[in-house]
Design an enzyme around this catalytic site. Structure first.
Site, mmCIF file in Angstrom:
data_model
loop_
_atom_site.group_PDB
_atom_site.id
_atom_site.type_symbol
_atom_site.label_atom_id
_atom_site.label_comp_id
_atom_site.label_asym_id
_atom_site.label_seq_id
_atom_site.Cartn_x
_atom_site.Cartn_y
_atom_site.Cartn_z
ATOM 1 N N ASP A 178 42.320 51.141 33.510
ATOM 2 C CA ASP A 178 42.036 51.581 34.825
ATOM 3 C C ASP A 178 43.006 51.896 35.619
ATOM 4 O O ASP A 178 45.147 51.467 35.721
ATOM 5 C CB ASP A 178 41.703 49.788 35.224
ATOM 6 C CG ASP A 178 40.268 49.457 34.640
ATOM 7 O OD1 ASP A 178 40.175 49.718 34.032
ATOM 8 O OD2 ASP A 178 40.023 48.252 35.437
ATOM 9 N N GLU A 213 31.386 46.848 38.368
ATOM 10 C CA GLU A 213 33.218 46.477 38.004
ATOM 11 C C GLU A 213 33.724 47.655 39.374
ATOM 12 O O GLU A 213 33.004 49.075 39.940
ATOM 13 C CB GLU A 213 33.710 46.425 37.023
ATOM 14 C CG GLU A 213 32.485 45.560 36.239
ATOM 15 C CD GLU A 213 33.350 46.259 34.506
ATOM 16 O OE1 GLU A 213 34.464 44.698 34.572
ATOM 17 O OE2 GLU A 213 33.606 46.651 33.659
HETATM 18 C C1 FRU Z 1 37.297 47.335 34.234
HETATM 19 C C2 FRU Z 1 37.763 45.845 33.775
HETATM 20 C C3 FRU Z 1 37.540 45.378 35.087
HETATM 21 C C4 FRU Z 1 38.899 44.501 35.494
HETATM 22 C C5 FRU Z 1 39.701 44.808 33.916
HETATM 23 C C6 FRU Z 1 39.867 44.214 32.271
HETATM 24 O O1 FRU Z 1 37.305 48.324 32.828
HETATM 25 O O2 FRU Z 1 36.646 45.633 33.418
HETATM 26 O O3 FRU Z 1 36.255 44.880 36.144
HETATM 27 O O4 FRU Z 1 39.874 43.873 36.157
HETATM 28 O O5 FRU Z 1 39.020 46.230 33.243
HETATM 29 O O6 FRU Z 1 40.858 44.526 31.936
#
Ligand code: FRU
Length: 424
Positions: free
Chosen positions: A53, A294
């Site tokens: 992310d 997300e």
């Molecule tokens: C998206 C996600 C987010 C979370 C993170 C955990 O890729 O699932 O929602 O904060 O990755 O690694």
């Protein structure tokens, strides 16, 4: 305690629904909503770490911001373990896929900087070990507050629990690079309440994370989006006429879709600094459609609210499906009603020949979409893959009314600033 109605002097909004009928319109491989193929010979940002992310430094209006000419991104990051016996297979080879799949448990916030908006230089960890109260530092948003370089990093402190938190620090530049200083005191903001947003006690697979604070361009107040699930015991949700929508004959059966209960949450700040928040009912729900919406975020354009959120194939409910990628909804006012972009909601999905090539798309107000490379097949059958853990090529997208169009492709991890702040 005052209710939302008393506070806002109006009826609390009704969440907009992403319905099963909407999702039936999703078409994978439509070239206008499909990310170009990512080649298996992609460059890797850094061979010591996986990154996923990606969170560009921005202001509260959503503008991606550089400081003294330096672009800055934050990434969820985890060490790679090529020599750790735990990640060697029977033949003694590094099982990178297993290492990659385990990364969420050791996710930490790192930052990177660049003069060109790409070719990111390694900055390091944002918070020292021991500062964050839980094991995992999950996604959020770094906000540049002012020309003194103050930064509020909103993120999710996970395991135990899942708490939306913030930590304040400062970005400091020299002619050689950027550093992050401070980030020493983490302030918990809120957790799921079990009334609007599902708690861990109600569902061990609950989601509550990914804060995205913003200033509403119309009312000027400070709000925050986040990912949630609709409150209630797992399995107790009803997938009724409203959630199903207008489906053709033969599509009324909802199967076990009551287990998929994603929503996009919203909270409003009670103070100017964003230290005190009140959760409001979700903006959008996907009960009976999908279990994860997300990293929700906005692009404010043409007086409209473009709401984007990432989702997966594996989190879709029985009888509906779509690619991993970013989905979008649009409204004329903050509290909706929201309608799915492109009819279905799909904005930018992976091609079906490379279903896991990218994820965690972030749509910027200039129409550029950044994401990370997950894995790309290296043979025809897709049995051999190359794991990414690095920045994907940026995609250019046009947003027009109720539709979006892929129009360009740029370099890996290209995240140019929209404005530059000279620090005092
Ligand atoms: C998206 C996600 C987010 C979370 C993170 C955990 O890729 O699932 O929602 O904060 O990755 O690694």
């Amino acid at each position: 305690m005052k209710t939302t109605t008393e506070k806002f002097g109006a009826t609390p909004h009704q969440p907009s629904l992403w319905t099963r009928a909407d999702a039936l319109k999703v078409r994978a491989d439509d070239p206008t909503t499909t990310q170009p193929l990512v080649s298996a010979d992609f460059p890797v940002l850094n061979n010591d770490v996986f990154i996923w992310d990606t969170m560009p430094l921005r202001d509260l209006d959503g503008n991606v911001t550089s400081v003294d000419g330096w672009s800055v991104i934050f990434t969820l990051t985890a060490d790679r373990h090529p020599n750790d016996p735990q990640y060697l297979d029977e033949d003694g080879n590094y099982d990178i896929l297993r290492d990659w799949n385990d990364r969420h448990g050791r996710a930490k916030m790192y930052y990177w900087f660049s003069r060109t908006g790409k070719n990111w230089e390694f900055g390091g960890r944002v918070m020292a070990e021991g500062v964050s109260p839980t094991a995992r530092e999950w996604a959020g948003t770094p906000i540049l507050l002012n020309d003194r370089g103050e930064v509020d990093l909103y993120y999710t402190a996970v395991t135990p629990g899942a708490t939306i938190v913030k930590v304040r620090g400062r970005v400091v530049t020299t002619e050689h690079g950027v550093s992050m200083v401070g980030f020493e005191k983490v302030k918990p903001l809120f957790e799921a309440d079990g009334k609007m947003y599902q708690t861990e006690a109600q569902n061990a697979f609950w989601g509550f994370r990914d804060p995205w604070p913003f200033r509403d361009p119309k009312d000027g107040k400070l709000y925050m989006l986040f990912e949630g699930n609709v409150a209630g015991e797992r399995g107790s949700h009803k997938v009724g006429e409203a959630e199903i929508g207008d489906v053709p004959p033969g599509y009324e059966d909802v199967g076990n879709s009551r287990f998929q209960t994603a929503c996009v949450g919203i909270a409003v700040a009670r103070d100017a600094d964003g230290d005190d928040w009140e959760m409001l009912p979700p903006l959008l729900t996907a009960v009976g459609v999908n279990d994860q919406t997300e990293r929700p975020h906005f692009v404010f354009q043409d007086g409209k609210y473009y709401l984007f959120t990432i989702s997966h194939t594996f989190t879709y409910a029985d009888g509906v499906t779509g690619p991993d990628g970013v989905y979008g909804f649009v409204a004329d006012s903050l509290f909706g009603p929201y309608v799915p972009l492109n009819g279905s909601g799909l904005v930018l999905g992976n091609p079906s020949s490379q279903p896991f090539q990218t994820y965690s798309h972030y749509v910027m107000p200039n129409g550029l979409v950044t994401s990370f490379i997950d894995s790309v097949p290296t043979d025809e059958t897709g049995t051999q893959i190359r794991v990414g853990g690095t920045e994907a090529p940026t995609v250019g997208m046009k947003i027009k009314g109720l539709q979006t169009f892929v129009v360009a492709e740029y370099d890996y991890g290209y995240i140019p600033p929209m404005l530059d702040v000279t620090l005092k």
